[in-house]
Design a protein around this motif. Sequence first.
Motif, short mmCIF file in Angstrom:
data_model
loop_
_atom_site.label_atom_id
_atom_site.label_comp_id
_atom_site.label_asym_id
_atom_site.label_seq_id
_atom_site.Cartn_x
_atom_site.Cartn_y
_atom_site.Cartn_z
N LYS A 171 -4.43 -1.91 -7.47
CA LYS A 171 -5.19 -0.90 -6.61
C LYS A 171 -5.60 0.23 -7.13
O LYS A 171 -4.92 1.08 -8.18
N VAL A 215 -5.73 4.15 -0.52
CA VAL A 215 -6.15 3.16 -1.42
C VAL A 215 -7.41 2.91 -1.07
O VAL A 215 -7.96 2.79 -0.21
N VAL A 248 -6.10 4.21 -6.39
CA VAL A 248 -5.32 5.03 -5.46
C VAL A 248 -6.18 6.33 -5.69
O VAL A 248 -5.78 6.95 -7.05
N LYS A 295 0.86 4.22 -3.03
CA LYS A 295 0.54 5.38 -2.64
C LYS A 295 1.68 6.34 -3.28
O LYS A 295 1.25 7.36 -3.54
N ASP A 318 0.79 -1.28 0.02
CA ASP A 318 0.06 0.09 0.00
C ASP A 318 0.81 1.22 0.05
O ASP A 318 0.75 2.08 -0.86
N VAL A 346 -9.07 -2.64 -3.89
CA VAL A 346 -8.04 -3.53 -4.51
C VAL A 346 -9.13 -4.41 -5.42
O VAL A 346 -10.03 -4.91 -5.21
#
Length: 104
Positions: free
Chosen positions: A69, A59, A71, A37, A33, A62
């Motif tokens: 992901k 996030v 984001v 990011k 994660d 998923v």
Amino acid sequence: MRVYWVTFFRWLLAILTAGLLFLAPVTYAECLDRDAKAASDDKAKSYFKTAEIFHPARVLKVHHPSRQKEVASYVKTGKKYYSIFTLVNEDCQAHFIKRTRQGD
């Protein structure tokens, strides 16, 4: 009679071991994660000459089974604030989805 049981259990052990190897879940190489990011923030800042992050990226979801992901990055440039949405794959490469302007 004992020889037959030993042979039977050896075959059973071999079959169970082979079955577990084939049925074991495959582990995916996944982008963490924090790395997702960071990749999203870098991609979002690349669209502007002068930009800064005014809120930490999030996030949002998923996607299964691709493990990509979604984001959201929050960028400020001048007096304008933007939300940049990206899709980050398992190699931590961000792909632009959409941009929204906040406060309009």
